[in-house]
Write an enzyme that holds these catalytic residues in place. Structure first.
Site, PDB file in Angstrom:
ATOM      1  N   TYR A  47      10.387  -8.164   0.335  1.00 58.31           N
ATOM      2  CA  TYR A  47       9.376  -9.208   0.167  1.00 58.31           C
ATOM      3  C   TYR A  47       8.003  -8.587  -0.055  1.00 58.31           C
ATOM      4  O   TYR A  47       7.255  -8.994  -0.948  1.00 58.31           O
ATOM      5  CB  TYR A  47       9.365 -10.093   1.413  1.00 58.31           C
ATOM      6  N   GLU A  77      -0.135  -6.122   4.638  1.00 65.47           N
ATOM      7  CA  GLU A  77       0.384  -7.072   5.625  1.00 65.47           C
ATOM      8  C   GLU A  77      -0.201  -6.656   6.971  1.00 65.47           C
ATOM      9  O   GLU A  77      -0.184  -5.477   7.322  1.00 65.47           O
ATOM     10  CB  GLU A  77       1.919  -7.028   5.679  1.00 65.47           C
ATOM     11  N   ASP A 117      -1.532  -4.416  -1.905  1.00 66.05           N
ATOM     12  CA  ASP A 117      -1.537  -5.551  -0.984  1.00 66.05           C
ATOM     13  C   ASP A 117      -1.335  -5.006   0.428  1.00 66.05           C
ATOM     14  O   ASP A 117      -0.896  -3.859   0.601  1.00 66.05           O
ATOM     15  CB  ASP A 117      -0.418  -6.530  -1.342  1.00 66.05           C
ATOM     16  N   ASP A 163       5.395  -8.466  -3.698  1.00 66.26           N
ATOM     17  CA  ASP A 163       4.016  -8.909  -3.894  1.00 66.26           C
ATOM     18  C   ASP A 163       3.285  -8.050  -4.910  1.00 66.26           C
ATOM     19  O   ASP A 163       2.543  -8.559  -5.761  1.00 66.26           O
ATOM     20  CB  ASP A 163       3.257  -8.874  -2.562  1.00 66.26           C
ATOM     21  N   ASP A 219      -8.084  -7.774   2.585  1.00 66.82           N
ATOM     22  CA  ASP A 219      -7.573  -6.414   2.385  1.00 66.82           C
ATOM     23  C   ASP A 219      -8.706  -5.402   2.444  1.00 66.82           C
ATOM     24  O   ASP A 219      -8.602  -4.355   3.092  1.00 66.82           O
ATOM     25  CB  ASP A 219      -6.857  -6.303   1.030  1.00 66.82           C
TER      26      ASP A 219
END
Length: 214
Positions: A150, A28, A26, A154, A84
């Site tokens: 956090y 961010e 993942d 994920d 992504d």
């Protein structure tokens, strides 16, 4: 909580990940105030390890991560992978391969057209996702422990989605990849068309980016 900030740490971690049949991935990023998204954090997990990579760490070379994303022996698992993959394409000119998208798989399994990550976590893993850091500023440094936890959560929940819903990634990727949505998602032409829309901006952005890196 594991945060990678140096190239040597990243290289060792990617060596470990390369021994697994699949990893969950993942990202961010910051997109609201920029034309091209700025990658801030990358999260990766295997069956026995999960970590976050500080993509904005000074001097960090993400080449080992690129190599992992291109490793044909490791399936890269994302949820709703499009953005992504756009980041990987924009910064490294690659589409992670082989790739598996749990949102597409969930659609095939009857969960709906665009089921969210949190909905899958609740339905499959009976886990309520903590959304407290969902709209955090991922570009601000230093990253807080809560942000890192956090972010890593994920990919650990994504790993659980995969193992509980569909078994080993090597067994489930073939029928889903045959679908039209996965063909579009895994085609480099998809990202060439999207990122070339503003003329030469994509090539300039990729060439000028100081860091290397769904």
């Amino acid at each position: 909580m594991t945060l990678i900030t140096t190239t040597s740490e990243l290289a060792l971690a990617c060596q470990r990940f390369s021994r697994h049949s699949f990893v969950t991935v993942d990202t961010e990023f910051l997109r609201e105030t920029t034309f091209w998204p700025i990658l801030c954090v990358v999260q990766v997990a295997s069956s026995d390890e999960a970590l976050a990579i500080d993509a904005l760490a000074p001097g960090l070379d993400l080449a080992p991560l690129f190599a992992l994303m291109a490793d044909p022996s490791v399936v890269k698992v994302f949820h709703a992978a499009r953005q992504d993959v756009e980041i990987f394409w924009n910064l490294a000119g690659l589409v992670p391969s082989p790739m598996f998208d749990t949102q597409v798989a969930a659609m095939v399994c009857g969960y709906g057209d665009q089921v969210s990550y949190s909905e899958l976590a609740q339905s499959i893993c009976r886990v309520a996702i903590d959304k407290s850091s969902r709209f955090t500023d991922w570009a601000r440094r230093p990253l807080a422990p809560a942000q890192i936890d956090y972010a890593i959560g994920d990919v650990t929940h994504l790993r659980d989605h995969l193992s509980r819903a569909a078994g080993p990634a090597g067994e489930i990727q073939s029928p889903v990849l045959a679908g039209g949505r996965m063909k579009v998602l895994t085609s480099s032409a998809t990202y060439e068309q999207h990122l070339s829309a503003p003329g030469s901006a994509s090539r300039t952005a990729r060439g000028n980016r100081a860091i290397s890196l769904s």
